[in-house]
Design a protein around this motif. Structure first.
Motif, short mmCIF file in Angstrom:
data_model
loop_
_atom_site.label_atom_id
_atom_site.label_comp_id
_atom_site.label_asym_id
_atom_site.label_seq_id
_atom_site.Cartn_x
_atom_site.Cartn_y
_atom_site.Cartn_z
N TYR A 185 0.96 -1.30 0.03
CA TYR A 185 -0.07 0.05 0.13
C TYR A 185 0.80 1.16 -0.08
N VAL A 186 0.66 2.19 -0.99
CA VAL A 186 1.42 3.38 -0.85
C VAL A 186 0.82 4.46 -0.60
N VAL A 187 1.62 5.19 0.42
CA VAL A 187 1.24 6.35 1.14
C VAL A 187 1.38 7.60 0.34
N GLY A 188 0.38 8.34 0.23
CA GLY A 188 0.72 9.71 -0.44
C GLY A 188 0.63 10.93 0.56
N SER A 189 0.60 12.08 0.03
CA SER A 189 0.36 13.19 0.78
C SER A 189 -0.53 14.57 0.11
N THR A 190 -0.41 15.59 0.26
CA THR A 190 -0.94 16.80 -0.37
C THR A 190 -0.48 17.17 -1.77
N TYR A 191 0.86 16.64 -1.60
CA TYR A 191 1.64 17.09 -2.95
C TYR A 191 2.63 15.65 -3.21
N TRP A 192 3.51 15.67 -4.04
CA TRP A 192 4.56 14.65 -4.45
C TRP A 192 5.18 14.73 -3.33
N ASN A 193 6.11 13.64 -2.83
CA ASN A 193 6.67 13.67 -1.58
C ASN A 193 8.23 13.82 -1.92
N MET A 194 8.45 15.40 -2.09
CA MET A 194 9.66 15.78 -2.40
C MET A 194 9.69 17.15 -1.60
N VAL A 195 11.25 17.31 -1.33
CA VAL A 195 11.51 18.55 -0.66
C VAL A 195 12.76 19.19 -1.31
N TYR A 196 12.50 20.32 -1.68
CA TYR A 196 13.89 21.04 -2.29
C TYR A 196 14.95 21.52 -1.23
N GLY A 197 16.23 21.29 -1.68
CA GLY A 197 17.40 21.69 -1.17
C GLY A 197 18.70 21.17 -1.75
N GLN A 198 19.70 21.88 -1.83
CA GLN A 198 20.98 21.18 -2.33
C GLN A 198 22.09 21.02 -1.37
N MET A 199 22.43 21.77 -0.42
CA MET A 199 23.34 21.52 0.47
C MET A 199 22.68 20.92 1.67
N PRO A 200 23.56 20.22 2.46
CA PRO A 200 22.92 19.75 3.69
C PRO A 200 22.25 20.90 4.53
N GLY A 201 21.02 20.41 4.96
CA GLY A 201 20.15 21.55 5.64
C GLY A 201 19.45 22.33 4.72
N ASP A 202 19.43 22.66 3.69
CA ASP A 202 18.95 23.44 2.65
C ASP A 202 17.18 23.16 2.74
N VAL A 203 16.84 21.86 2.97
CA VAL A 203 15.53 21.29 2.80
C VAL A 203 14.74 22.02 4.05
N LEU A 204 15.20 22.45 5.03
CA LEU A 204 14.69 22.98 6.19
C LEU A 204 14.02 24.41 5.80
N LYS A 205 14.57 24.94 4.68
CA LYS A 205 14.12 26.44 4.39
C LYS A 205 12.59 26.05 3.48
N ASP A 206 12.40 24.89 2.93
CA ASP A 206 11.31 24.46 2.28
C ASP A 206 9.84 24.34 3.11
N GLU A 207 9.37 25.06 3.71
CA GLU A 207 8.30 24.99 4.49
C GLU A 207 7.21 24.30 3.76
N GLU A 208 6.90 24.73 2.66
CA GLU A 208 5.87 23.74 2.22
C GLU A 208 6.06 22.13 1.84
N GLY A 209 7.60 22.01 1.50
CA GLY A 209 8.09 20.48 1.40
C GLY A 209 8.03 19.83 2.72
N LEU A 210 8.43 20.59 3.76
CA LEU A 210 8.53 19.89 5.29
C LEU A 210 6.79 19.84 5.92
#
Length: 196
Positions: A147-172
């Protein structure tokens, strides 16, 4: 209940680990045990197409950590696959792991399988290719009757350098919602098992 996360990133504790951690927060809050395995610093060898795994319930080759990880997958109630985007797809280690796991699963359908487990894929991306990476991992789940779980959008978060994903509030926020949906599905399935 237990959820195993497999982090295919070459960076230990990088962006992929961070977003898996966000999903874990929701699982842990619901009392679900979690464990993350990180492929950083290791090499997962590709499938040798030897078919020797038939009837063995695992790969027969022992030069890497595949066998241990596959056993943990079989024992888990839920599985999270996580990868950064490399060349518009998953990392080489994740690809090799999925190819081997798919062959072992296909060659051992009479043994312990992934059937009816809960799966979720998460991706850390600098810019493009994230959807292809999510699809690659989701295809593994679908081909093994999970069974595959989904969310409100594709399960992706944007960021290049380590820690950058913490800036993507929508992704988090999407990772948080994914965790909540995974909790719902796991507990619903567990309740059905208990009531039988």
């Amino acid at each position: 209940m237990k959820v195993l996360a497999i982090n295919g990133s070459a960076r230990k504790d990088g962006n992929t680990a961070i977003i898996i951690g966000k999903v874990f927060e929701e699982l842990n809050a619901a009392g679900i045990e979690t464990e993350m395995i990180q492929f950083a610093g290791t090499i997962i060898e590709p499938c040798k197409a030897c078919w020797a795994c038939g009837g063995q319930n695992n790969c027969v080759h022992k030069k890497d950590m595949f066998r241990e990880v596959y056993e943990k997958m079989l024992d888990a109630d839920g599985i999270i696959l996580g990868s950064p985007v490399y060349s518009a797809n998953v990392s080489a280690n994740m690809q090799a792991f999925l190819e081997r796991a798919a062959v072992v699963g296909d060659m051992n359908r009479d043994g312990k399988t992934m059937k009816h487990k809960v799966g979720a894929s998460v991706v850390a991306a600098r810019r493009g290719g994230a959807l292809q990476a999510v699809d690659t991992m989701n295809h593994f789940f679908l081909n093994h009757e999970m069974y595959v779980v989904g969310s409100t959008y594709w399960n992706m978060v944007y960021g290049q350098m380590p820690g950058d994903v913490l800036k993507d509030e929508e992704g988090l926020e999407n990772m948080k919602n994914l965790g909540q949906n995974m909790v719902y599905l796991l507990t619903t399935l567990n309740d059905k098992k208990i009531s039988k």
